[in-house]
Write a protein that holds these residues in place. Structure first.
Motif, PDB file in Angstrom:
ATOM      1  N   ALA A  36      41.525  63.872  38.474  1.00 26.22           N
ATOM      2  CA  ALA A  36      42.298  62.686  38.851  1.00 26.22           C
ATOM      3  C   ALA A  36      41.992  61.574  37.852  1.00 26.22           C
ATOM      4  O   ALA A  36      40.820  61.243  37.633  1.00 26.22           O
ATOM      5  N   ILE A  37      43.038  61.026  37.244  1.00 29.99           N
ATOM      6  CA  ILE A  37      42.869  59.950  36.267  1.00 29.99           C
ATOM      7  C   ILE A  37      43.498  58.681  36.824  1.00 29.99           C
ATOM      8  O   ILE A  37      44.631  58.689  37.296  1.00 29.99           O
ATOM      9  N   PHE A  38      42.731  57.600  36.764  1.00 29.94           N
ATOM     10  CA  PHE A  38      43.192  56.286  37.194  1.00 29.94           C
ATOM     11  C   PHE A  38      43.152  55.361  35.987  1.00 29.94           C
ATOM     12  O   PHE A  38      42.159  55.330  35.259  1.00 29.94           O
ATOM     13  N   VAL A  39      44.224  54.609  35.769  1.00 28.63           N
ATOM     14  CA  VAL A  39      44.259  53.584  34.729  1.00 28.63           C
ATOM     15  C   VAL A  39      44.234  52.252  35.480  1.00 28.63           C
ATOM     16  O   VAL A  39      45.245  51.815  36.031  1.00 28.63           O
ATOM     17  N   ASP A  40      43.054  51.646  35.526  1.00 27.99           N
ATOM     18  CA  ASP A  40      42.845  50.450  36.346  1.00 27.99           C
ATOM     19  C   ASP A  40      43.145  49.171  35.571  1.00 27.99           C
ATOM     20  O   ASP A  40      42.712  49.004  34.425  1.00 27.99           O
ATOM     21  N   GLY A  41      43.882  48.267  36.221  1.00 29.74           N
ATOM     22  CA  GLY A  41      44.158  46.962  35.655  1.00 29.74           C
ATOM     23  C   GLY A  41      42.941  46.059  35.762  1.00 29.74           C
ATOM     24  O   GLY A  41      42.202  46.105  36.755  1.00 29.74           O
ATOM     25  N   CYS A  42      42.706  45.256  34.749  1.00 32.17           N
ATOM     26  CA  CYS A  42      41.506  44.424  34.704  1.00 32.17           C
ATOM     27  C   CYS A  42      41.454  43.419  35.859  1.00 32.17           C
ATOM     28  O   CYS A  42      40.394  43.195  36.433  1.00 32.17           O
ATOM     29  N   PHE A  43      42.565  42.813  36.200  1.00 30.58           N
ATOM     30  CA  PHE A  43      42.561  41.836  37.296  1.00 30.58           C
ATOM     31  C   PHE A  43      42.372  42.532  38.635  1.00 30.58           C
ATOM     32  O   PHE A  43      41.468  42.202  39.398  1.00 30.58           O
ATOM     33  N   TRP A  44      43.213  43.505  38.940  1.00 30.70           N
ATOM     34  CA  TRP A  44      43.250  44.104  40.273  1.00 30.70           C
ATOM     35  C   TRP A  44      41.996  44.890  40.619  1.00 30.70           C
ATOM     36  O   TRP A  44      41.671  45.066  41.785  1.00 30.70           O
ATOM     37  N   HIS A  45      41.289  45.389  39.598  1.00 31.52           N
ATOM     38  CA  HIS A  45      40.111  46.210  39.860  1.00 31.52           C
ATOM     39  C   HIS A  45      38.837  45.537  39.376  1.00 31.52           C
ATOM     40  O   HIS A  45      37.796  46.179  39.266  1.00 31.52           O
ATOM     41  N   ALA A  46      38.909  44.233  39.087  1.00 27.58           N
ATOM     42  CA  ALA A  46      37.752  43.390  38.765  1.00 27.58           C
ATOM     43  C   ALA A  46      36.938  43.928  37.592  1.00 27.58           C
ATOM     44  O   ALA A  46      35.741  44.172  37.707  1.00 27.58           O
ATOM     45  N   CYS A  47      37.596  44.083  36.459  1.00 27.74           N
ATOM     46  CA  CYS A  47      36.918  44.531  35.236  1.00 27.74           C
ATOM     47  C   CYS A  47      35.793  43.548  34.896  1.00 27.74           C
ATOM     48  O   CYS A  47      36.027  42.333  34.846  1.00 27.74           O
ATOM     49  N   PRO A  48      34.570  44.058  34.679  1.00 28.66           N
ATOM     50  CA  PRO A  48      33.473  43.147  34.361  1.00 28.66           C
ATOM     51  C   PRO A  48      33.650  42.457  33.010  1.00 28.66           C
ATOM     52  O   PRO A  48      33.074  41.401  32.769  1.00 28.66           O
ATOM     53  N   GLU A  49      34.457  43.042  32.135  1.00 25.37           N
ATOM     54  CA  GLU A  49      34.657  42.473  30.814  1.00 25.37           C
ATOM     55  C   GLU A  49      35.842  41.511  30.762  1.00 25.37           C
ATOM     56  O   GLU A  49      35.770  40.458  30.133  1.00 25.37           O
ATOM     57  N   HIS A  50      36.958  41.867  31.419  1.00 26.23           N
ATOM     58  CA  HIS A  50      38.179  41.074  31.305  1.00 26.23           C
ATOM     59  C   HIS A  50      38.722  40.559  32.636  1.00 26.23           C
ATOM     60  O   HIS A  50      39.703  39.819  32.640  1.00 26.23           O
ATOM     61  N   GLY A  51      38.163  40.989  33.747  1.00 23.24           N
ATOM     62  CA  GLY A  51      38.675  40.550  35.042  1.00 23.24           C
ATOM     63  C   GLY A  51      38.488  39.051  35.214  1.00 23.24           C
ATOM     64  O   GLY A  51      37.445  38.502  34.885  1.00 23.24           O
ATOM     65  N   SER A  52      39.515  38.387  35.698  1.00 23.98           N
ATOM     66  CA  SER A  52      39.422  36.934  35.892  1.00 23.98           C
ATOM     67  C   SER A  52      39.369  36.622  37.381  1.00 23.98           C
ATOM     68  O   SER A  52      39.884  37.370  38.203  1.00 23.98           O
ATOM     69  N   LYS A  53      38.731  35.529  37.691  1.00 27.18           N
ATOM     70  CA  LYS A  53      38.648  35.067  39.077  1.00 27.18           C
ATOM     71  C   LYS A  53      39.736  34.026  39.289  1.00 27.18           C
ATOM     72  O   LYS A  53      39.794  33.025  38.586  1.00 27.18           O
ATOM     73  N   PRO A  54      40.614  34.258  40.252  1.00 24.81           N
ATOM     74  CA  PRO A  54      41.674  33.273  40.494  1.00 24.81           C
ATOM     75  C   PRO A  54      41.101  31.946  40.980  1.00 24.81           C
ATOM     76  O   PRO A  54      40.138  31.926  41.740  1.00 24.81           O
ATOM     77  N   ARG A  55      41.690  30.862  40.508  1.00 24.48           N
ATOM     78  CA  ARG A  55      41.255  29.537  40.957  1.00 24.48           C
ATOM     79  C   ARG A  55      42.048  29.092  42.181  1.00 24.48           C
ATOM     80  O   ARG A  55      41.526  28.395  43.041  1.00 24.48           O
TER      81      ARG A  55
ATOM     82  N   TRP B  66      40.046  31.875  48.505  1.00 24.09           N
ATOM     83  CA  TRP B  66      39.663  32.378  49.827  1.00 24.09           C
ATOM     84  C   TRP B  66      40.350  33.707  50.144  1.00 24.09           C
ATOM     85  O   TRP B  66      39.837  34.529  50.890  1.00 24.09           O
ATOM     86  N   TYR B  67      41.509  33.936  49.546  1.00 25.35           N
ATOM     87  CA  TYR B  67      42.249  35.177  49.752  1.00 25.35           C
ATOM     88  C   TYR B  67      41.914  36.203  48.677  1.00 25.35           C
ATOM     89  O   TYR B  67      41.617  37.357  48.973  1.00 25.35           O
ATOM     90  N   TRP B  68      41.988  35.794  47.411  1.00 27.29           N
ATOM     91  CA  TRP B  68      41.856  36.730  46.306  1.00 27.29           C
ATOM     92  C   TRP B  68      40.447  37.271  46.141  1.00 27.29           C
ATOM     93  O   TRP B  68      40.282  38.450  45.793  1.00 27.29           O
ATOM     94  N   GLY B  69      39.435  36.453  46.353  1.00 30.28           N
ATOM     95  CA  GLY B  69      38.048  36.920  46.201  1.00 30.28           C
ATOM     96  C   GLY B  69      37.767  38.150  47.058  1.00 30.28           C
ATOM     97  O   GLY B  69      37.410  39.217  46.538  1.00 30.28           O
ATOM     98  N   PRO B  70      37.937  38.044  48.388  1.00 23.32           N
ATOM     99  CA  PRO B  70      37.694  39.219  49.234  1.00 23.32           C
ATOM    100  C   PRO B  70      38.645  40.379  48.949  1.00 23.32           C
ATOM    101  O   PRO B  70      38.253  41.542  49.027  1.00 23.32           O
ATOM    102  N   LYS B  71      39.891  40.081  48.569  1.00 22.68           N
ATOM    103  CA  LYS B  71      40.842  41.165  48.294  1.00 22.68           C
ATOM    104  C   LYS B  71      40.386  41.987  47.099  1.00 22.68           C
ATOM    105  O   LYS B  71      40.415  43.233  47.132  1.00 22.68           O
ATOM    106  N   LEU B  72      39.967  41.333  46.033  1.00 27.81           N
ATOM    107  CA  LEU B  72      39.527  42.058  44.842  1.00 27.81           C
ATOM    108  C   LEU B  72      38.251  42.854  45.122  1.00 27.81           C
ATOM    109  O   LEU B  72      38.100  43.980  44.628  1.00 27.81           O
ATOM    110  N   VAL B  73      37.357  42.304  45.946  1.00 29.39           N
ATOM    111  CA  VAL B  73      36.150  43.046  46.340  1.00 29.39           C
ATOM    112  C   VAL B  73      36.548  44.293  47.124  1.00 29.39           C
ATOM    113  O   VAL B  73      36.007  45.384  46.890  1.00 29.39           O
TER     114      VAL B  73
END
Length: 159
Positions: free
Chosen positions: A83-102, A106-113
């Motif tokens: 099984a191969i997954f191509v994960d997006g940096c935002f949606w899967h919280a990439c440690p290198e490129h994932g950004s934290k929404p400003r 309150w919604y996005w933090g727990p959702k991404l976790v």
């Protein structure tokens, strides 16, 4: 719990919806609507390259695993159980490129976790079912993604 008739006490058929953040602007709303669940550019490029190399696969194929867990790899090799997954940096919280929404943190933090927790649970369930799991970030160069995938898959089968 709604009545068996499906109607609320006020006569409507609408059910209460949990709080959901409203977009900061119409442009942001259009941007979020344009995000694809499947057939992203990095995924398409990898699929095309693997197909050119002679590999055949299923895309966005639902796997019903023991325990009721359903998993949809971006690319599934059912005979090889890869099984191969191509994960997006935002949606899967990439440690290198994932950004934290400003906005609406309150919604996005727990959702991404939860997304990351779901990914780990899906990986564990697939491994338990005898599958090999390959996770690639969208920013990985195509040549590296191909090499990683081919290593997990082994040689193509003769026709």
């Amino acid at each position: 719990m709604p009545p068996a008739s499906g109607r609320q006490q006020d006569g409507s058929t609408l059910y209460p919806v949990p709080d959901y953040p409203h977009p900061a602007s119409a442009g942001r709303a259009a941007n979020m609507r344009a995000n694809r669940r499947t057939d992203t550019k990095p995924e398409l490029a990898l699929r095309r390259a693997l197909h050119r190399l002679g590999y055949r696969y299923r895309k966005d194929y639902r796997l019903d695993l023991d325990g009721g867990r359903r998993v949809r790899p971006d690319i599934a090799f059912t005979a090889r159980k890869v099984a191969i997954f191509v994960d997006g940096c935002f949606w899967h919280a990439c440690p290198e490129h994932g950004s934290k929404p400003r906005n609406n943190e309150w919604y996005w933090g727990p959702k991404l976790v939860r997304n990351v927790e779901r990914d780990r649970a899906n990986d564990a369930a697939l491994i338990l079912a005898g599958w090999s799991v390959v996770r690639l970030w969208e920013h990985v160069p195509l040549e590296d993604a191909i090499a990683t995938s081919v290593t997990a898959l082994g040689p193509t089968r003769p026709d």
